[in-house]
Structures are given as C-alpha cells and as structure tokens.
Design an enzyme around this catalytic site. Structure first.
Site, PDB file in Angstrom:
ATOM      1  N   TYR A 162     102.726  57.019  77.854  1.00  0.00           N
ATOM      2  CA  TYR A 162     103.550  57.711  78.845  1.00  0.00           C
ATOM      3  C   TYR A 162     102.778  57.846  80.159  1.00  0.00           C
ATOM      4  CZ  TYR A 162     107.153  59.302  75.544  1.00  0.00           C
ATOM      5  OH  TYR A 162     108.183  59.366  74.636  1.00  0.00           O
ATOM      6  N   ASP A 197     113.871  62.243  76.273  1.00  0.00           N
ATOM      7  CA  ASP A 197     114.770  63.362  76.540  1.00  0.00           C
ATOM      8  C   ASP A 197     115.599  63.119  77.791  1.00  0.00           C
ATOM      9  OD1 ASP A 197     113.825  64.875  74.372  1.00  0.00           O
ATOM     10  OD2 ASP A 197     112.147  65.652  75.550  1.00  0.00           O
TER      11      ASP A 197
END
Length: 257
Positions: A111, A53
């Site tokens: 992540y 994002d």
C-alpha cells in the site's frame, strides 16, 4: 479456463471493492463482474487479492476468474475495459494455472499513502491525496515506523469492525519520505487488518507533528489498545499498489516477487 487480471481503479465513487448486495451501493467488484459477464456472454465471478474500503484506490489489484468462453487475453482486457466506467480499467490479462488463487497465492501486499502537507487544502488531486496542514517531520515518522517491522500483534491498529481471526501480521517493509509538499508512506506485509494502514498513518502523523515522541509507536504496538492510538487517516490518500506472487505463477513483473 482460469485467467488473472490486473485492475486499476479510482475508488472515489465506490462503496469499496466488495459487492455488498442489491442495496449496498456501487462496488468495483460488481462493475467488473458485469463487464466480464458481458464479454463472456455468461455469468462471471471474480476473486481479488485484497479488498479495499470506500474511497480507497487500486493501482494493480489482481483478480482471477474462470470462464469457458473462447477469448484471447487481449480480447478480455479491451472488451472488459470498454464496458467499465471511466474510473476502472483492466491493465492486463494473462492465462493462469488452474490452482492459482488471487488471494491465497499472494506472498505479500503493498500500500501507499500520500499526504499533501501544506497550509492550504488541495484543489487538484483531492480525490487521491489526503491533507495535513500542520508541518510534518517525515524523517521522525520513518524512524518511528521501523518499530512495526516483523511479525507482531497489530491490535492497536485494527478497526473495531475487523473480522480477522487474529491480529498477527508480518510487516516486511515500511518507508516514509517527503517528496516536495507530499509525505508518502509505503508499506508491505504478508496481509493487512481492516484499516491497518490508515490507523498506522494516523498515529505516525502525531509523531510527525511532534505531539508524540518517536518511541510512541513501539509503545502502541506493545500495548495492543486501539483506543490510545491515533485517529484513522482519511481513505482518499490510500492506494492498494498490489500483491506480490512467486515467479512460478508467471504473472507480469509488477506483481512478481
């Protein structure tokens, strides 16, 4: 011929990985495709392992592309990087099998989320760290996070804009630790939902401050209700470490499981 690239980027100035059309704002994908097309002297389209994002960074995003241009892997790497903005770099390029797919061949994705945990906001590294002034108990956060392990329905941690067909994901590892003033959360799963990591971190922060007990995370998971979970953590603290692939694809060690 098909190639695989490892790409590093600072997502601060981009509207995300994905190219969103002529008026969608700058994207990592558009910049990379323009640079590769210049090197190839022909249009090049890329496919990535996992979209990020706006404001989220990439440590080793993996992409594949096809080209008939005769270039050595080193030429692709250096030539493309020379044509990219300073916030994007190609770390490596290797020939790939014709049936290799950056997204579908991946076995897992990883992540890392980093929070500066002190009273004073950061002046340095504010584009790559989130900030939480309230003291956090990283050990309590780690214990609470273990309730998320395994294959579960993560509806409580998906965004309302998530377009995934279902919310079941296999969370393979999650670790929370304090490193000086920084609290770091590392997560590995077969795949992630939209905002899933940031929503998990936002909920873990409430455990870390003592506002919620450690077993609250398990309650959220079972309840599958996004509206009662914690807020979405800011994007700048999140880095897509990269995907993991089976050894059969002969990719660099950092993306091989």
């Amino acid at each position: 011929m098909r190639y695989a690239l490892g790409v590093e980027y600072d997502g601060s100035e981009f509207q995300g990985w994905q190219q969103l059309g002529e008026h969608g704002g700058p994207s990592v994908q558009a910049s990379l495709q323009a640079a590769l097309s210049s090197v190839a002297d022909a249009p090049v389209q890329v496919v990535c392992a996992g979209r990020t994002d706006a404001g989220v960074h990439g440590e080793c995003q993996v992409v594949h592309f096809d080209s008939d241009a005769h270039r050595e892997p080193r030429g692709w790497m250096l030539g493309t990087t020379a044509r990219l903005p300073p916030s994007i770099a190609v770390r490596w390029c290797v020939p790939a099998a014709a049936d290799f797919h950056a997204r579908f061949s991946a076995r897992a994705r990883r992540y890392r989320y980093r929070l500066l945990n002190r009273q004073i906001r950061p002046a340095l590294y504010r584009q790559t760290l989130s900030w939480e002034r309230r003291p956090l108990d990283a050990d309590a956060m780690h214990v609470a996070a273990q309730a998320l392990l395994g294959e579960n329905d993560f509806s409580a941690f998906r965004s309302v804009q998530c377009q995934a067909l279902h919310a079941r994901r296999n969370l393979q590892a999650i670790h929370v630790q304090r490193i000086g003033e920084v609290v770091e959360v590392q997560v590995q799963a077969n795949a992630f939902l939209h905002h899933m990591v940031r929503n998990i971190v936002g909920s873990l922060i409430l455990v870390g401050t003592g506002e919620q007990p450690a077993d609250w995370i398990a309650t959220l998971l079972a309840g599958r209700d996004r509206t009662v979970a914690g807020p979405t953590a800011p994007p700048q603290g999140l880095v897509f470490i990269g995907p993991l692939y089976p050894a059969e694809w002969h990719l660099p060690a950092e993306v091989t499981q």
